[in-house]
Design a protein around this motif. Structure first.
Motif, short mmCIF file in Angstrom:
data_model
loop_
_atom_site.label_atom_id
_atom_site.label_comp_id
_atom_site.label_asym_id
_atom_site.label_seq_id
_atom_site.Cartn_x
_atom_site.Cartn_y
_atom_site.Cartn_z
N GLY A 135 -24.74 -7.26 -11.65
CA GLY A 135 -25.02 -6.80 -10.30
C GLY A 135 -26.18 -7.51 -9.64
N ARG A 136 -26.94 -8.31 -10.42
CA ARG A 136 -28.09 -9.02 -9.88
C ARG A 136 -27.84 -10.53 -9.75
NH1 ARG A 136 -33.40 -6.11 -12.66
NH2 ARG A 136 -32.45 -4.04 -12.94
N TYR A 137 -26.63 -10.95 -10.02
CA TYR A 137 -26.32 -12.37 -9.86
C TYR A 137 -26.50 -12.81 -8.41
CZ TYR A 137 -24.30 -13.60 -14.42
OH TYR A 137 -24.10 -13.91 -15.74
N ALA A 138 -26.82 -14.08 -8.22
CA ALA A 138 -27.04 -14.61 -6.87
C ALA A 138 -25.78 -14.57 -6.03
CB ALA A 138 -27.57 -16.04 -6.95
N SER A 139 -24.62 -14.66 -6.68
CA SER A 139 -23.34 -14.63 -5.96
C SER A 139 -22.46 -13.53 -6.56
CB SER A 139 -22.63 -15.98 -6.06
OG SER A 139 -23.45 -17.01 -5.55
N LYS A 140 -21.90 -12.69 -5.72
CA LYS A 140 -21.06 -11.60 -6.19
C LYS A 140 -19.84 -12.09 -6.96
CE LYS A 140 -22.33 -8.48 -2.38
NZ LYS A 140 -21.83 -7.70 -1.22
N THR A 141 -19.37 -13.27 -6.57
CA THR A 141 -18.19 -13.85 -7.20
C THR A 141 -18.38 -14.06 -8.69
OG1 THR A 141 -18.02 -15.04 -5.12
CG2 THR A 141 -16.49 -15.69 -6.88
N ARG A 169 -13.69 -17.59 -3.13
CA ARG A 169 -14.76 -17.38 -2.16
C ARG A 169 -16.05 -17.05 -2.91
NH1 ARG A 169 -12.08 -13.42 1.02
NH2 ARG A 169 -12.81 -11.90 -0.52
N VAL A 170 -17.08 -17.88 -2.75
CA VAL A 170 -18.37 -17.63 -3.37
C VAL A 170 -19.25 -16.89 -2.37
CG1 VAL A 170 -20.41 -18.68 -4.43
CG2 VAL A 170 -18.15 -19.68 -4.82
N VAL A 171 -19.51 -15.63 -2.66
CA VAL A 171 -20.16 -14.73 -1.71
C VAL A 171 -21.57 -14.37 -2.18
CG1 VAL A 171 -20.01 -12.46 -0.62
CG2 VAL A 171 -17.92 -13.77 -1.07
N PRO A 172 -22.58 -14.50 -1.32
CA PRO A 172 -23.96 -14.21 -1.74
C PRO A 172 -24.19 -12.73 -2.04
CG PRO A 172 -23.87 -14.56 0.63
CD PRO A 172 -22.51 -14.91 0.10
N ASN A 173 -25.11 -12.50 -2.97
CA ASN A 173 -25.52 -11.14 -3.31
C ASN A 173 -27.02 -11.03 -3.01
OD1 ASN A 173 -25.87 -8.60 -4.39
ND2 ASN A 173 -25.96 -9.31 -6.51
N PRO A 174 -27.40 -10.36 -1.92
CA PRO A 174 -28.79 -10.36 -1.47
C PRO A 174 -29.71 -9.39 -2.21
CG PRO A 174 -27.45 -9.10 0.04
CD PRO A 174 -26.50 -9.67 -0.98
N VAL A 175 -29.27 -8.84 -3.32
CA VAL A 175 -30.10 -7.87 -4.03
C VAL A 175 -31.43 -8.49 -4.48
CG1 VAL A 175 -29.08 -8.30 -6.31
CG2 VAL A 175 -30.07 -6.06 -5.79
N GLY A 186 -22.82 -22.65 -5.50
CA GLY A 186 -21.71 -22.81 -4.58
C GLY A 186 -21.35 -24.27 -4.38
N ALA A 187 -22.36 -25.12 -4.23
CA ALA A 187 -22.11 -26.55 -4.04
C ALA A 187 -21.46 -27.15 -5.27
CB ALA A 187 -23.42 -27.26 -3.73
N ARG A 188 -21.92 -26.73 -6.43
CA ARG A 188 -21.34 -27.25 -7.67
C ARG A 188 -19.88 -26.82 -7.79
NH1 ARG A 188 -19.03 -25.76 -12.92
NH2 ARG A 188 -19.16 -27.72 -14.04
N ALA A 189 -19.59 -25.55 -7.49
CA ALA A 189 -18.21 -25.06 -7.55
C ALA A 189 -17.32 -25.84 -6.59
CB ALA A 189 -18.17 -23.57 -7.23
N LYS A 190 -17.81 -26.07 -5.37
CA LYS A 190 -17.03 -26.79 -4.35
C LYS A 190 -16.73 -28.22 -4.79
CE LYS A 190 -15.56 -26.96 0.04
NZ LYS A 190 -14.50 -26.07 0.58
N SER A 191 -17.65 -28.82 -5.55
CA SER A 191 -17.44 -30.20 -6.00
C SER A 191 -16.35 -30.29 -7.07
CB SER A 191 -18.75 -30.77 -6.54
OG SER A 191 -19.09 -30.21 -7.80
N VAL A 192 -16.14 -29.21 -7.81
CA VAL A 192 -15.13 -29.21 -8.88
C VAL A 192 -13.81 -28.62 -8.38
CG1 VAL A 192 -14.57 -28.40 -11.21
CG2 VAL A 192 -16.93 -29.03 -10.63
N VAL A 196 -12.48 -23.92 -3.01
CA VAL A 196 -13.49 -22.87 -2.87
C VAL A 196 -14.15 -22.91 -1.49
CG1 VAL A 196 -15.79 -22.15 -3.68
CG2 VAL A 196 -13.97 -22.63 -5.33
N THR A 197 -14.40 -21.73 -0.94
CA THR A 197 -15.21 -21.56 0.26
C THR A 197 -16.52 -20.90 -0.14
OG1 THR A 197 -13.28 -21.31 1.70
CG2 THR A 197 -15.37 -20.40 2.51
N VAL A 198 -17.63 -21.48 0.31
CA VAL A 198 -18.95 -20.91 0.03
C VAL A 198 -19.46 -20.18 1.27
CG1 VAL A 198 -21.32 -21.37 -0.70
CG2 VAL A 198 -19.42 -22.79 -1.59
N VAL A 199 -19.63 -18.88 1.16
CA VAL A 199 -20.14 -18.08 2.27
C VAL A 199 -21.64 -18.28 2.36
CG1 VAL A 199 -20.39 -15.73 3.20
CG2 VAL A 199 -18.31 -16.38 1.95
N PRO A 200 -22.17 -18.64 3.54
CA PRO A 200 -23.61 -18.92 3.67
C PRO A 200 -24.47 -17.68 3.39
CG PRO A 200 -22.39 -19.76 5.57
CD PRO A 200 -21.45 -18.89 4.78
#
Length: 203
Positions: A135-141, A169-175, A186-192, A196-200
């Motif tokens: 639940g504390r990961y930077a991205s919810k995905t 979809r790589v979605v940020p987790n602002p916790v 997100g950038a690394r995932a998009k490169s592979v 993938v869509t990276v939500v800002p």
């Protein structure tokens, strides 16, 4: 709809069943899940990239392990000494030495001792379980874990659900203030996986 999005928006139970099926169909992931179960590591979870990257590979027709650099494992032991964790790290390194990917295991009871300095986060309360860290990961995905029980049943842990994974979809987790980590991953995932869509990150 593109074929790789065929499970996006589907009921949670269907998505859970798909994740389990992909894991059971991949010998390396099953070797880790079975090894963790047999080791009786407390509150153990196979987590994050080993799971969602596997899903993306299966849905896009790539080799199952493409783009997966390592396999992350959580466990929770109230003994927060480095010496105790080091014993587990070495034991599992030997157990999984024949696998094609390294297995990285970390005691989640110790995370608060190093996380603030490594990620420049000032407020990080001690965790109470392995699943809580998801639940504390930077991205919810990325918040997904799996565990194999003694009877062979598999549990999938996903505090934010699974639809972001199946929607690519790589979605940020602002916790936590983890913008840098979210953007880098997100950038690394998009490169592979260009699908993938990276939500800002939103301040």
């Amino acid at each position: 709809m593109s074929e790789h999005l065929r499970l996006a928006g589907r009921p949670q139970a269907e998505q859970v069943a798909a994740v389990e099926a992909f894991l059971r169909d991949e010998p390396v992931m099953m070797a880790v899940l079975e090894g963790l179960r047999n080791d009786r590591l407390p509150d153990q979870l196979l987590v994050a990239g080993a799971i969602y990257n596997l899903v993306w590979n299966r849905l896009t027709g790539r080799p199952a392990l493409a783009g997966i650099n390592d396999i992350d494992v959580f466990y929770f032991d109230p003994d927060t000494s480095w010496e105790a964790e080091d014993v587990v790290i070495k034991r599992l390194a030997a157990r999984f030495a024949d696998l094609p990917l390294p297995v990285q295991v970390r005691n989640q009871a110790r995370v608060h001792l190093w996380f603030p300095q490594k990620f420049e986060v000032t407020d990080f309360a001690p965790l109470t379980s392995s699943a809580e860290m998801l639940g504390r990961y930077a991205s919810k995905t990325h918040a997904v874990g799996a565990r194999l029980a003694a009877d062979g049943t598999m549990s999938i842990v996903a505090p934010f659900g699974l639809d972001d994974i199946f929607s690519f979809r790589v979605v940020p987790n602002p916790v936590l203030p983890n913008r840098v980590a979210h953007e880098a991953k997100g950038a690394r995932a998009k490169s592979v996986w260009p699908e993938v869509t990276v939500v800002p990150w939103s301040e």
